[in-house]
Design a protein around this motif. Structure first.
Motif, PDB file in Angstrom:
ATOM      1  N   LEU A 129       0.833  -1.202   0.000  1.00  0.00           N
ATOM      2  CA  LEU A 129       0.000   0.000   0.000  1.00  0.00           C
ATOM      3  C   LEU A 129       0.869   1.253   0.000  1.00  0.00           C
ATOM      4  CD1 LEU A 129      -2.787   1.346   0.180  1.00  0.00           C
ATOM      5  CD2 LEU A 129      -2.614   1.150   2.675  1.00  0.00           C
ATOM      6  N   ALA A 130       1.912   1.258   0.803  1.00  0.00           N
ATOM      7  CA  ALA A 130       2.817   2.404   0.835  1.00  0.00           C
ATOM      8  C   ALA A 130       3.457   2.636  -0.530  1.00  0.00           C
ATOM      9  CB  ALA A 130       3.890   2.196   1.907  1.00  0.00           C
ATOM     10  N   GLU A 131       3.870   1.551  -1.184  1.00  0.00           N
ATOM     11  CA  GLU A 131       4.476   1.673  -2.513  1.00  0.00           C
ATOM     12  C   GLU A 131       3.466   2.211  -3.529  1.00  0.00           C
ATOM     13  OE1 GLU A 131       5.922  -2.194  -3.467  1.00  0.00           O
ATOM     14  OE2 GLU A 131       7.476  -2.194  -1.907  1.00  0.00           O
ATOM     15  N   ALA A 132       2.252   1.703  -3.475  1.00  0.00           N
ATOM     16  CA  ALA A 132       1.234   2.128  -4.434  1.00  0.00           C
ATOM     17  C   ALA A 132       0.877   3.603  -4.241  1.00  0.00           C
ATOM     18  CB  ALA A 132      -0.012   1.258  -4.302  1.00  0.00           C
ATOM     19  N   LEU A 133       0.805   4.058  -2.999  1.00  0.00           N
ATOM     20  CA  LEU A 133       0.509   5.465  -2.738  1.00  0.00           C
ATOM     21  C   LEU A 133       1.636   6.363  -3.243  1.00  0.00           C
ATOM     22  CD1 LEU A 133      -1.011   5.155   0.850  1.00  0.00           C
ATOM     23  CD2 LEU A 133      -2.228   5.883  -1.218  1.00  0.00           C
ATOM     24  N   THR A 134       2.871   5.931  -3.043  1.00  0.00           N
ATOM     25  CA  THR A 134       4.002   6.698  -3.538  1.00  0.00           C
ATOM     26  C   THR A 134       3.967   6.798  -5.059  1.00  0.00           C
ATOM     27  OG1 THR A 134       5.388   6.080  -1.654  1.00  0.00           O
ATOM     28  CG2 THR A 134       6.516   6.821  -3.650  1.00  0.00           C
ATOM     29  N   GLU A 135       3.708   5.674  -5.722  1.00  0.00           N
ATOM     30  CA  GLU A 135       3.648   5.671  -7.182  1.00  0.00           C
ATOM     31  C   GLU A 135       2.516   6.552  -7.699  1.00  0.00           C
ATOM     32  OE1 GLU A 135       3.429   1.683  -8.576  1.00  0.00           O
ATOM     33  OE2 GLU A 135       5.409   1.123  -7.796  1.00  0.00           O
ATOM     34  N   ALA A 136       1.421   6.637  -6.931  1.00  0.00           N
ATOM     35  CA  ALA A 136       0.285   7.459  -7.338  1.00  0.00           C
ATOM     36  C   ALA A 136       0.450   8.919  -6.935  1.00  0.00           C
ATOM     37  CB  ALA A 136      -1.005   6.902  -6.732  1.00  0.00           C
ATOM     38  N   GLY A 137       1.517   9.236  -6.219  1.00  0.00           N
ATOM     39  CA  GLY A 137       1.747  10.599  -5.769  1.00  0.00           C
ATOM     40  C   GLY A 137       0.804  11.051  -4.676  1.00  0.00           C
ATOM     41  N   LEU A 138       0.337  10.101  -3.857  1.00  0.00           N
ATOM     42  CA  LEU A 138      -0.611  10.407  -2.795  1.00  0.00           C
ATOM     43  C   LEU A 138       0.077  10.323  -1.434  1.00  0.00           C
ATOM     44  CD1 LEU A 138      -3.704   8.335  -4.029  1.00  0.00           C
ATOM     45  CD2 LEU A 138      -3.322  10.800  -4.260  1.00  0.00           C
ATOM     46  N   PRO A 139      -0.291  11.176  -0.495  1.00  0.00           N
ATOM     47  CA  PRO A 139       0.319  11.115   0.843  1.00  0.00           C
ATOM     48  C   PRO A 139      -0.148   9.880   1.593  1.00  0.00           C
ATOM     49  CG  PRO A 139      -1.468  12.718   0.805  1.00  0.00           C
ATOM     50  CD  PRO A 139      -1.276  12.264  -0.616  1.00  0.00           C
ATOM     51  N   PRO A 140       0.674   9.330   2.461  1.00  0.00           N
ATOM     52  CA  PRO A 140       0.307   8.083   3.164  1.00  0.00           C
ATOM     53  C   PRO A 140      -0.930   8.229   4.028  1.00  0.00           C
ATOM     54  CG  PRO A 140       2.332   9.027   4.057  1.00  0.00           C
ATOM     55  CD  PRO A 140       2.052   9.759   2.797  1.00  0.00           C
ATOM     56  N   GLU A 141      -1.196   9.429   4.545  1.00  0.00           N
ATOM     57  CA  GLU A 141      -2.362   9.595   5.419  1.00  0.00           C
ATOM     58  C   GLU A 141      -3.679   9.561   4.646  1.00  0.00           C
ATOM     59  OE1 GLU A 141      -0.623  13.739   4.591  1.00  0.00           O
ATOM     60  OE2 GLU A 141       0.134  11.727   5.085  1.00  0.00           O
ATOM     61  N   ARG A 142      -3.629   9.612   3.317  1.00  0.00           N
ATOM     62  CA  ARG A 142      -4.857   9.566   2.515  1.00  0.00           C
ATOM     63  C   ARG A 142      -5.496   8.178   2.555  1.00  0.00           C
ATOM     64  NH1 ARG A 142      -6.276  11.749  -2.701  1.00  0.00           N
ATOM     65  NH2 ARG A 142      -8.473  11.223  -3.029  1.00  0.00           N
ATOM     66  N   PHE A 143      -4.677   7.143   2.793  1.00  0.00           N
ATOM     67  CA  PHE A 143      -5.172   5.755   2.786  1.00  0.00           C
ATOM     68  C   PHE A 143      -4.446   5.013   3.902  1.00  0.00           C
ATOM     69  CE2 PHE A 143      -6.704   2.382  -0.508  1.00  0.00           C
ATOM     70  CZ  PHE A 143      -7.114   1.546   0.507  1.00  0.00           C
ATOM     71  N   LEU A 144      -5.141   4.796   5.003  1.00  0.00           N
ATOM     72  CA  LEU A 144      -4.556   4.167   6.181  1.00  0.00           C
ATOM     73  C   LEU A 144      -4.934   2.701   6.259  1.00  0.00           C
ATOM     74  CD1 LEU A 144      -5.424   6.943   8.810  1.00  0.00           C
ATOM     75  CD2 LEU A 144      -3.279   6.677   7.523  1.00  0.00           C
ATOM     76  N   ALA A 145      -3.960   1.838   6.500  1.00  0.00           N
ATOM     77  CA  ALA A 145      -4.225   0.419   6.746  1.00  0.00           C
ATOM     78  C   ALA A 145      -4.484   0.251   8.235  1.00  0.00           C
ATOM     79  CB  ALA A 145      -3.039  -0.426   6.296  1.00  0.00           C
ATOM     80  N   LEU A 146      -5.743   0.037   8.601  1.00  0.00           N
ATOM     81  CA  LEU A 146      -6.111   0.002  10.008  1.00  0.00           C
ATOM     82  C   LEU A 146      -5.701  -1.298  10.686  1.00  0.00           C
ATOM     83  CD1 LEU A 146      -9.658   1.633  10.207  1.00  0.00           C
ATOM     84  CD2 LEU A 146      -7.412   2.712  10.364  1.00  0.00           C
ATOM     85  N   ARG A 147      -5.484  -1.199  11.996  1.00  0.00           N
ATOM     86  CA  ARG A 147      -5.253  -2.358  12.857  1.00  0.00           C
ATOM     87  C   ARG A 147      -6.427  -2.481  13.828  1.00  0.00           C
ATOM     88  NH1 ARG A 147       0.097  -3.939  13.426  1.00  0.00           N
ATOM     89  NH2 ARG A 147      -0.840  -5.745  14.454  1.00  0.00           N
ATOM     90  N   PRO A 148      -6.679  -3.690  14.345  1.00  0.00           N
ATOM     91  CA  PRO A 148      -7.792  -3.858  15.275  1.00  0.00           C
ATOM     92  C   PRO A 148      -7.693  -2.889  16.458  1.00  0.00           C
ATOM     93  CG  PRO A 148      -7.002  -5.988  14.567  1.00  0.00           C
ATOM     94  CD  PRO A 148      -6.046  -4.982  14.007  1.00  0.00           C
ATOM     95  N   GLY A 149      -8.825  -2.247  16.754  1.00  0.00           N
ATOM     96  CA  GLY A 149      -8.870  -1.273  17.840  1.00  0.00           C
ATOM     97  C   GLY A 149      -8.517   0.140  17.429  1.00  0.00           C
ATOM     98  N   GLN A 150      -8.019   0.308  16.211  1.00  0.00           N
ATOM     99  CA  GLN A 150      -7.644   1.642  15.743  1.00  0.00           C
ATOM    100  C   GLN A 150      -8.892   2.439  15.390  1.00  0.00           C
ATOM    101  OE1 GLN A 150      -4.730   1.632  12.607  1.00  0.00           O
ATOM    102  NE2 GLN A 150      -4.558   3.866  12.540  1.00  0.00           N
ATOM    103  N   VAL A 151      -8.913   3.696  15.814  1.00  0.00           N
ATOM    104  CA  VAL A 151     -10.079   4.562  15.618  1.00  0.00           C
ATOM    105  C   VAL A 151      -9.732   5.666  14.630  1.00  0.00           C
ATOM    106  CG1 VAL A 151     -11.678   6.158  16.748  1.00  0.00           C
ATOM    107  CG2 VAL A 151     -10.916   4.096  17.952  1.00  0.00           C
ATOM    108  N   TRP A 152     -10.666   5.942  13.731  1.00  0.00           N
ATOM    109  CA  TRP A 152     -10.563   7.100  12.836  1.00  0.00           C
ATOM    110  C   TRP A 152     -11.808   7.944  13.043  1.00  0.00           C
ATOM    111  CZ3 TRP A 152     -13.585   9.147   8.941  1.00  0.00           C
ATOM    112  CH2 TRP A 152     -12.984  10.140   8.158  1.00  0.00           C
ATOM    113  N   THR A 153     -11.613   9.246  13.188  1.00  0.00           N
ATOM    114  CA  THR A 153     -12.743  10.144  13.393  1.00  0.00           C
ATOM    115  C   THR A 153     -12.676  11.293  12.414  1.00  0.00           C
ATOM    116  OG1 THR A 153     -11.517  11.427  15.058  1.00  0.00           O
ATOM    117  CG2 THR A 153     -12.915   9.618  15.858  1.00  0.00           C
ATOM    118  N   ALA A 154     -13.855  11.885  12.173  1.00  0.00           N
ATOM    119  CA  ALA A 154     -13.932  13.039  11.292  1.00  0.00           C
ATOM    120  C   ALA A 154     -14.825  14.087  11.924  1.00  0.00           C
ATOM    121  CB  ALA A 154     -14.495  12.640   9.934  1.00  0.00           C
TER     122      ALA A 154
END
Length: 353
Positions: free
Chosen positions: A328-353
């Motif tokens: 995923l990190a490699e694909a985001l780099t190749e696409a010119g996207l920042p890593p925070e745009r696509f996060l690979a979540l782990r169990p218990g990890q929370v994302w809020t907006a």
């Protein structure tokens, strides 16, 4: 029993988790789950996605098992995040990964579970099949009141029958599933009420939230004779906090399913997309995206934020446990996207907006 050549009980359970192979013995007969009119994706016996590729058979499975080079997984892969204790209600948007493809979405005062799996194994049997390498990211007893449960399809890593029966008894949630899955769910509790819909159908979840069932490039099976006899789907939620697109499992295909989401609903605020269970590609490509596919899907969707799941909890395929994150990190780099745009979540990890 030899490791190569004949299927072990454990590998057979893995196959059923992924959807099984073969099914040539039931070319004719009745569908035990759904009896409805034919459509452009139902032939009266089986469902199919647009341009559905041929089903894999036991020769394909033998080729994978005999020639594959699976990377070893650790017996334990604990999450760096402690089990989450969600608040009772959330006015905004709060997302937590329970594990694999199981989420709790809290939005506009509603608590919505998607594909809740709490069992130790994603398997039709308790003694074999894919086993968790980390505990659920929410302890069952710490769940808030559950208003709705969305089930994307019937594979064992997405439909945990005992967990669904327990949720029904404890919370009486509104349960939504694609056509045919109500029969499967009621086999675990015959009092369970399930709202089933076809692709294009929708259900009002209250509080200004509507869930829409949309196509996915996948298939279904619960055993060895029921391939594609229950429908599968992705979900699009329109909410007061914006549009949220969730995919349990899909292949990328030609990208049409993602283009159609953007055309119909606009760019989602949030897309939750699978990034794991993709090797070997010759076997998995029609049904499971790899991280590069998921990044391409993000581009077609135009989503503001993506979260990745379907990795790091149940070993289903050949890639190593951390390969999806690296890819995923490699694909985001190749696409010119920042890593925070696509996060690979782990169990218990929370994302809020």
């Amino acid at each position: 029993m030899k490791k190569r050549g004949l299927l072990t009980v454990a590998s057979a359970a893995t196959v059923m988790t992924l959807g099984g192979v073969g099914y040539a013995a039931r070319r004719r007969g009745s569908n035990p789950y759904y009896q409805g009119p034919k459509s452009d994706h139902f032939d009266g016996l089986r469902f199919h996605a647009p341009n559905q590729p041929p089903d894999k058979n036991f020769s394909d499975l033998a080729r994978w098992r005999m020639r594959g080079k699976p990377e070893a997984w650790p017996a334990s892969f604990p999450s760096p995040f402690p089990p989450d204790k969600p608040p009772h209600r959330v006015d905004g948007l709060r997302v937590v990964l329970i594990g694999h493809a199981s989420y709790l979405f809290q939005v506009a005062g509603r608590n919505i579970l998607v594909d809740p799996v709490f069992s130790r194994r994603a398997s039709p049997v308790r003694f074999a099949g894919p086993k968790r390498v980390n505990p659920p990211g929410i302890v069952y007893a710490d769940l808030p009141p559950i208003d709705a449960v969305l089930v994307t399809h019937n594979h064992y890593d997405h439909l945990d029958g005992p967990a669904m029966a327990r949720l029904w008894q404890d919370h009486q949630p509104l349960i939504v599933a694609p056509l045919g899955n109500d029969a499967i769910l009621r086999s675990y509790d015959d009092t369970m009420h399930v709202e089933t819909r076809d692709w294009g159908g929708s259900v009002d979840l209250g509080a200004g939230i509507t869930v829409h069932l949309t196509p996915a490039n996948h298939w279904s099976a619960r055993g060895v004779n029921d391939r594609r006899m229950a429908l599968w789907c992705a979900y699009l939620l329109t909410t007061p906090q914006g549009v949220h697109y969730h995919v349990g499992d899909t292949g990328f295909g030609d990208g049409t399913i993602f283009r159609d989401i953007r055309t119909t609903f606009g760019p989602p605020r949030l897309a939750t997309l699978p990034i794991g269970a993709y090797e070997p590609r010759w076997f998995m490509q029609p049904q499971h995206m790899n991280p590069a596919d998921a990044v391409a899907a993000l581009g077609l969707l135009g989503a503001t934020q993506a979260l990745g799941h379907h990795w790091g909890t149940f070993r289903l395929t050949d890639e190593g446990i951390e390969r999806p994150v690296e890819a995923l990190a490699e694909a985001l780099t190749e696409a010119g996207l920042p890593p925070e745009r696509f996060l690979a979540l782990r169990p218990g990890q929370v994302w809020t907006a």
